[in-house]
Design a protein around this motif. Structure first.
Motif, mmCIF file in Angstrom:
data_model
loop_
_atom_site.group_PDB
_atom_site.id
_atom_site.type_symbol
_atom_site.label_atom_id
_atom_site.label_comp_id
_atom_site.label_asym_id
_atom_site.label_seq_id
_atom_site.Cartn_x
_atom_site.Cartn_y
_atom_site.Cartn_z
ATOM 1 N N ALA A 161 40.961 28.676 39.287
ATOM 2 C CA ALA A 161 42.265 29.258 38.985
ATOM 3 C C ALA A 161 42.498 29.402 37.486
ATOM 4 O O ALA A 161 43.323 30.215 37.058
ATOM 5 N N GLY A 162 41.780 28.627 36.680
ATOM 6 C CA GLY A 162 41.941 28.707 35.238
ATOM 7 C C GLY A 162 40.964 29.636 34.551
ATOM 8 O O GLY A 162 41.001 29.767 33.328
ATOM 9 N N VAL A 163 40.097 30.294 35.318
ATOM 10 C CA VAL A 163 39.116 31.204 34.744
ATOM 11 C C VAL A 163 39.723 32.597 34.614
ATOM 12 O O VAL A 163 40.363 33.098 35.552
ATOM 13 N N LEU A 190 39.981 36.585 34.616
ATOM 14 C CA LEU A 190 39.346 37.545 35.524
ATOM 15 C C LEU A 190 38.119 38.192 34.892
ATOM 16 O O LEU A 190 37.118 38.436 35.566
ATOM 17 N N ALA A 191 38.177 38.480 33.613
ATOM 18 C CA ALA A 191 37.062 39.151 32.956
ATOM 19 C C ALA A 191 35.815 38.272 32.899
ATOM 20 O O ALA A 191 34.709 38.784 32.721
ATOM 21 N N GLU A 192 35.966 36.946 33.044
ATOM 22 C CA GLU A 192 34.833 36.031 32.963
ATOM 23 C C GLU A 192 34.440 35.454 34.318
ATOM 24 O O GLU A 192 33.460 34.721 34.408
ATOM 25 N N ALA A 193 35.203 35.739 35.364
ATOM 26 C CA ALA A 193 34.952 35.144 36.676
ATOM 27 C C ALA A 193 33.724 35.768 37.314
ATOM 28 O O ALA A 193 33.465 36.966 37.186
ATOM 29 N N GLU A 194 32.957 34.947 38.030
ATOM 30 C CA GLU A 194 31.771 35.416 38.737
ATOM 31 C C GLU A 194 32.039 35.638 40.215
ATOM 32 O O GLU A 194 31.299 36.365 40.864
ATOM 33 N N PHE A 195 33.062 35.012 40.767
ATOM 34 C CA PHE A 195 33.410 35.179 42.172
ATOM 35 C C PHE A 195 34.918 35.381 42.248
ATOM 36 O O PHE A 195 35.689 34.495 41.892
ATOM 37 N N ILE A 196 35.340 36.554 42.689
ATOM 38 C CA ILE A 196 36.760 36.915 42.719
ATOM 39 C C ILE A 196 37.162 37.235 44.148
ATOM 40 O O ILE A 196 36.500 38.026 44.832
ATOM 41 N N LEU A 197 38.243 36.609 44.591
ATOM 42 C CA LEU A 197 38.870 36.924 45.871
ATOM 43 C C LEU A 197 40.151 37.678 45.550
ATOM 44 O O LEU A 197 41.090 37.115 44.995
ATOM 45 N N SER A 198 40.174 38.956 45.874
ATOM 46 C CA SER A 198 41.267 39.827 45.462
ATOM 47 C C SER A 198 42.068 40.291 46.670
ATOM 48 O O SER A 198 41.499 40.627 47.717
ATOM 49 N N ALA A 199 43.395 40.311 46.520
ATOM 50 C CA ALA A 199 44.300 40.656 47.623
ATOM 51 C C ALA A 199 45.003 41.971 47.340
ATOM 52 O O ALA A 199 45.290 42.303 46.189
ATOM 53 N N GLY A 200 45.275 42.695 48.423
ATOM 54 C CA GLY A 200 45.994 43.951 48.321
ATOM 55 C C GLY A 200 47.184 43.993 49.251
ATOM 56 O O GLY A 200 47.680 42.963 49.726
ATOM 57 N N ALA A 208 36.948 30.485 44.547
ATOM 58 C CA ALA A 208 37.000 31.811 43.958
ATOM 59 C C ALA A 208 38.201 31.950 43.033
ATOM 60 O O ALA A 208 39.226 31.284 43.210
ATOM 61 N N THR A 209 38.071 32.815 42.050
ATOM 62 C CA THR A 209 39.179 33.165 41.169
ATOM 63 C C THR A 209 40.017 34.246 41.836
ATOM 64 O O THR A 209 39.477 35.218 42.359
ATOM 65 N N GLU A 210 41.320 34.079 41.824
ATOM 66 C CA GLU A 210 42.214 35.010 42.520
ATOM 67 C C GLU A 210 42.461 36.263 41.680
ATOM 68 O O GLU A 210 42.660 36.185 40.471
ATOM 69 N N GLY A 211 42.449 37.404 42.379
ATOM 70 C CA GLY A 211 42.797 38.679 41.783
ATOM 71 C C GLY A 211 43.704 39.446 42.729
ATOM 72 O O GLY A 211 43.984 38.994 43.845
ATOM 73 N N ALA A 212 44.163 40.595 42.314
ATOM 74 C CA ALA A 212 45.089 41.369 43.152
ATOM 75 C C ALA A 212 45.071 42.827 42.732
ATOM 76 O O ALA A 212 44.667 43.171 41.608
ATOM 77 N N SER A 213 45.488 43.682 43.646
ATOM 78 C CA SER A 213 45.668 45.091 43.333
ATOM 79 C C SER A 213 47.025 45.296 42.670
ATOM 80 O O SER A 213 47.859 44.386 42.616
ATOM 81 N N ASP A 260 48.700 39.085 35.045
ATOM 82 C CA ASP A 260 47.364 38.883 34.474
ATOM 83 C C ASP A 260 46.278 38.793 35.544
ATOM 84 O O ASP A 260 45.097 38.679 35.213
ATOM 85 N N ARG A 261 46.662 38.850 36.824
ATOM 86 C CA ARG A 261 45.696 38.821 37.917
ATOM 87 C C ARG A 261 45.433 40.208 38.488
ATOM 88 O O ARG A 261 44.742 40.348 39.496
#
Length: 428
Positions: free
Chosen positions: A298-300, A302-312, A330-335, A347-348
């Protein structure tokens, strides 16, 4: 007898639908009817030759080669088709038995596999090696430690020097530098190419240049032939905190950025194993590698994360989504839609209007795949999509697609991971 060209509307519809299981056979049938013999061309009802814009190597009306982001042109796994093996078999096999010189490449091999940055670097090496067809060179890859890559030849490698001793595992720049010095003394490559990345290539490249007494060039993103340069090439590199370009003759040691060249996708090389005649001298290291430090995903950034779980927009159970991210590590991301609705922080946001990501694995849950989002994930090595709509753009882009309810699939995945981890603890 009428000379009017008979049409099959259903077959033409299947030919336009890349997800249809009969897509390849429909294209082949249309190609044979049109007389072109190509599965990406057929004759239309008005006598005009129609072309499939998703076909491999399609040239647009302005003369620009189209790129299929589904991975078909790069030999990736496009969903709904069994075309990967066919396209790989069509690659021209290249074997250089007596090379005029060597271009040495030291890839990062993050996670034991070639990254996108590594493949771009190998594409740059192929430009240097193939410049003179009469006296071609060979690309030598120096690989440290254990790796899982099985397609080294498809990335453009002619020779592979694998140094798998335990001495080179982890962070061991002094031991690796001693090995590269031995390669220099025995094989004397014309060029040394390393990725200008914080994963090890940038540090090792500077150490190597100092050991060889060379003035390296960093931040290389373009090269061009120059007969007046000592090695016949001139490079363009980023300088002044990437605010200006610096042009200079290409030296022996170069550290290149990502997207410095097109990856190899039309040829398959031998990737023959190579060994040194003399043993590599043992270097007394002053550095002790204490292993990797656990980091909260969670503290990584997004630009440096190797595994991203992204939600839409397709995610409705946000508690289940956050729980899945914690279990999977996994590092969280989103649409953008999920961010605008207030479910995730700004920032996600992933995409052209958010953060461009270069993850090893990008797991998109309930994301339809707007063009801005697809632009932001084009640097990811593997894309996995979970969606209810089998025709959305994210499914077409994904290397692996799962059609179904996002909450149910995530819950099943979390249960499987927890079960496997529990079994490992019981076995221990």
């Amino acid at each position: 007898m009428s000379e009017m060209c008979r049409r099959d509307p259903r077959r033409e519809w299947i030919a336009r639908n890349r997800l249809h299981p009969e897509h390849a056979s429909a294209l082949a049938a249309l190609g044979s009817i049109g007389g072109g013999g190509a599965a990406s061309e057929w004759l239309g009802p008005s006598g005009v030759l129609r072309r499939n814009p998703h076909g491999v190597g399609f040239i647009g009306p302005n003369g620009v080669k189209r790129i299929d982001r589904s991975g078909a042109q790069q030999g990736g796994s496009a969903p709904g088709h069994g075309r990967q093996a066919v396209q790989q078999d069509r690659r021209r096999h290249v074997e250089i038995s007596d090379p005029a010189f060597l271009v040495a490449v030291v890839p990062d091999l993050t996670g034991g596999r070639l990254s996108g940055h590594d493949k771009d670097l190998l594409g740059l090496a192929r430009r240097l090696a193939d410049d003179d067809p009469e006296r071609p060179g060979a690309v030598l890859a120096v690989v440290f430690g254990e790796h899982k890559e099985e397609r080294l030849g498809e990335a453009g490698i002619d020779r592979v020097l694998h140094l798998g001793a335990e001495t080179y595992a982890g962070f061991a720049p002094e031991a690796r530098l001693a090995a590269l010095t031995a390669v220099e003394g025995e094989l004397a490559p014309r060029h040394w190419l390393l990725p200008d990345s914080p994963l090890g290539g940038a540090d090792l490249g500077r150490r190597l240049a100092q050991r060889l007494g060379e003035r390296p060039v960093t931040g290389v993103w373009q090269i061009e032939a120059d007969v007046e340069a000592p090695l016949g090439w001139r490079c363009t590199a980023r300088g002044a905190a990437e605010r200006l370009d610096i042009r200079r003759p290409l030296p022996r040691v170069a550290l290149a950025l990502a997207e410095c060249a097109e990856p190899v996708d039309e040829t398959r090389h031998a990737a023959e194993p190579l060994s040194l005649g003399a043993a590599v001298p043992i270097a007394l290291s002053r550095i002790e590698d204490l292993g990797q430090v656990a980091v909260d995903p969670a503290g990584v950034a997004l630009a440096e994360a190797e595994f991203i779980l992204s939600a839409g927009n397709g995610v409705k159970d946000w508690e289940g989504f956050h729980h899945a991210a914690r279990v999977l590590g996994a590092t969280e991301g989103a649409s953008r839609v999920a961010v605008d609705d207030g479910f995730m922080a700004r920032d996600r946001q992933v995409g052209a209007s958010g953060t461009w990501v270069t993850a090893r694995v990008y797991l998109a849950v309930g994301i339809s795949g707007a063009i801005q989002h697809l632009q932001g994930i084009q640097g990811c090595d593997r894309v996995v999509a979970i969606n209810l709509d089998p025709g959305c753009d994210m499914i077409k882009r994904a290397d692996l697609a799962v059609i179904g309810d996002a909450a149910e699939i995530l819950a099943a995945l979390v249960a499987k991971v927890e079960q496997q981890r529990g079994g490992q603890r019981d076995a221990a």
